[in-house]
Design an enzyme around this catalytic site. Sequence first.
Site, PDB file in Angstrom:
ATOM      1  N   SER A  11       0.822  -1.217   0.000  1.00 56.61           N
ATOM      2  CA  SER A  11       0.000   0.000   0.000  1.00 56.61           C
ATOM      3  C   SER A  11       0.852   1.262   0.000  1.00 56.61           C
ATOM      4  O   SER A  11       0.412   2.323   0.435  1.00 56.61           O
ATOM      5  CB  SER A  11      -0.926   0.003   1.219  1.00 56.61           C
ATOM      6  OG  SER A  11      -0.182  -0.097   2.426  1.00 56.61           O
ATOM      7  N   CYS A 129      11.914  -0.028 -12.634  1.00 55.12           N
ATOM      8  CA  CYS A 129      11.497   1.187 -13.337  1.00 55.12           C
ATOM      9  C   CYS A 129      12.534   1.573 -14.388  1.00 55.12           C
ATOM     10  O   CYS A 129      12.194   1.921 -15.518  1.00 55.12           O
ATOM     11  CB  CYS A 129      11.266   2.329 -12.346  1.00 55.12           C
ATOM     12  SG  CYS A 129      12.714   2.830 -11.378  1.00 55.12           S
ATOM     13  N   ALA A 162      11.464   8.028  -4.387  1.00 54.84           N
ATOM     14  CA  ALA A 162      12.069   6.751  -4.001  1.00 54.84           C
ATOM     15  C   ALA A 162      11.674   6.446  -2.561  1.00 54.84           C
ATOM     16  O   ALA A 162      12.244   6.997  -1.617  1.00 54.84           O
ATOM     17  CB  ALA A 162      13.590   6.807  -4.142  1.00 54.84           C
ATOM     18  N   PRO A 164      10.714   3.727   0.758  1.00 55.28           N
ATOM     19  CA  PRO A 164      11.533   2.755   1.488  1.00 55.28           C
ATOM     20  C   PRO A 164      11.740   1.456   0.732  1.00 55.28           C
ATOM     21  O   PRO A 164      12.792   0.831   0.839  1.00 55.28           O
ATOM     22  CB  PRO A 164      10.754   2.532   2.789  1.00 55.28           C
ATOM     23  CG  PRO A 164       9.367   3.028   2.520  1.00 55.28           C
ATOM     24  CD  PRO A 164       9.523   4.131   1.528  1.00 55.28           C
ATOM     25  N   THR A 166      11.978   1.068  -2.595  1.00 57.89           N
ATOM     26  CA  THR A 166      13.004   1.320  -3.608  1.00 57.89           C
ATOM     27  C   THR A 166      14.388   1.373  -2.970  1.00 57.89           C
ATOM     28  O   THR A 166      15.353   0.775  -3.463  1.00 57.89           O
ATOM     29  CB  THR A 166      12.720   2.639  -4.347  1.00 57.89           C
ATOM     30  OG1 THR A 166      11.463   2.549  -5.005  1.00 57.89           O
ATOM     31  CG2 THR A 166      13.810   2.940  -5.362  1.00 57.89           C
ATOM     32  N   ARG A 167      14.488   2.084  -1.873  1.00 57.97           N
ATOM     33  CA  ARG A 167      15.788   2.241  -1.200  1.00 57.97           C
ATOM     34  C   ARG A 167      16.315   0.916  -0.667  1.00 57.97           C
ATOM     35  O   ARG A 167      17.525   0.676  -0.654  1.00 57.97           O
ATOM     36  CB  ARG A 167      15.665   3.271  -0.077  1.00 57.97           C
ATOM     37  CG  ARG A 167      15.346   4.673  -0.586  1.00 57.97           C
ATOM     38  CD  ARG A 167      15.038   5.641   0.546  1.00 57.97           C
ATOM     39  NE  ARG A 167      14.575   6.922   0.027  1.00 57.97           N
ATOM     40  CZ  ARG A 167      15.362   7.930  -0.309  1.00 57.97           C
ATOM     41  NH1 ARG A 167      16.672   7.803  -0.180  1.00 57.97           N
ATOM     42  NH2 ARG A 167      14.859   9.050  -0.784  1.00 57.97           N
ATOM     43  N   ASN A 288       9.377   7.440 -12.755  1.00 55.32           N
ATOM     44  CA  ASN A 288       9.959   6.130 -12.483  1.00 55.32           C
ATOM     45  C   ASN A 288       8.926   5.169 -11.921  1.00 55.32           C
ATOM     46  O   ASN A 288       8.951   3.970 -12.206  1.00 55.32           O
ATOM     47  CB  ASN A 288      11.131   6.258 -11.523  1.00 55.32           C
ATOM     48  CG  ASN A 288      10.776   6.974 -10.226  1.00 55.32           C
ATOM     49  OD1 ASN A 288      10.230   8.087 -10.250  1.00 55.32           O
ATOM     50  ND2 ASN A 288      11.071   6.363  -9.099  1.00 55.32           N
TER      51      ASN A 288
END
Length: 312
Positions: A11, A129, A162, A164, A166-167, A288
Site C-alpha cells: 500500500s 522502473c 524513491a 523505502p 526502492t531504497r 519512475n
Amino acid sequence: MAKIQCMIIGSGNIGTDLMIKIRDTSEKLAVAAVIGVDAESEGLAMAAKSGFATSCKGIEGAQEFTEWDDIRIVFDATSARAHRHHDVICRAAGKQMIDLTPAAIGPYCVPVINMHEHLDKPNVNMVTCGGQATIPIVYAVTRVADSVPYAEIVASVSSQSAGPGTRANIDEFTQTTARGLEKVGGAKYGKAIIVLNPAEPPMIMRDTVYTLSFNAKEKQIEESIHAMLADIQKYVPGYRLKQDVQFETVGIDKPLAIPGYGKAIGLKTTVFLEIEGAGHFLPKYSGNLDIMTSAALATGERIAEFKYGVVA
C-alpha cells in the site's frame, strides 16, 4: 463479461498508484482488495474509502477475505524478499502473479518487447522502473544491428519518489536491470546505475542509455528508436526523448575501455530520455513509478484477455 478481480500487495507509492490506475482507467480489471503491513498507510485508507477489502496483516490477512477465492490476478508491489513468500502462497492458490519487485522469480516482461511470450506464465516480473524505461531502447538498437556487445544505463530519479521499498532494493535494482538489458534488450553485457537526486524542485525521471553496436546504420537505429518511442507512448504518454539521438564511431585506434568488459569498438549510440508521470496518485515528476505501474497494468490487461477471455 465481468472484469477480472485483482489484489494489490503493498500500500505504498507504487501499490497505491496502481490501485488508482486500475480503478479509474481499466475496462478489464477491477480491484477487489489491497493489503499492506502499515495500518496507518495512506494507501490502505484510500483503498477502504474506495470500497475495496483491506488488511494490514499482509498475505495472511488476505486469505481471510471473502473475496480471496474470486481474485485471479495479484500485483505485488512490496520487496524482492517479501515477494518470494507471496509467490508460494498465491501460486498454490492458482493466482496469477505480476511482480513489481526485483525478485525476478518469473521471466522478465517488458510489454513492448516480449509480453506475448509470457502470457501463460504463472508469475511475470516487471524488471525495474529503470528497466522498463531503458530496455526497449537497447532492444530498438539490437533489432537493427548484428550485435550489441555492451549496453549501459543511468537512471536518475527524484529522491522524493524513491520510497523505502526502492531504497531497500538498490542492489537488486542494479542487478536485475543489468540482466534485463541482456536477456530482454539483447546486449551481450549490461550495466545499470541508479542516481537518487535530492534536487528541489524535484526532477522528472531521466535516463541515459548507451549502446555499442556492430553493423547498423545511424538512420536505421534512429528510426527504430522513434518507432519504439511511439509504442511505449501508447501506455506511458509522458515517455519522450530529451534531445536528438547521438552517435559516435569508436575505432580500433581509440577503443573504449569498459570496466568489467574490456576494450571495445563499434558505433556508440547515446539516448537521453525523460519520463513524466500521469499524475494519477503521485506527482508527475515520479515517472519512475508511473512507468512501472503502467507496464504492470498493460500486462495485467493482456493476461486477462489471454487467460480469462476478457474483452472490453
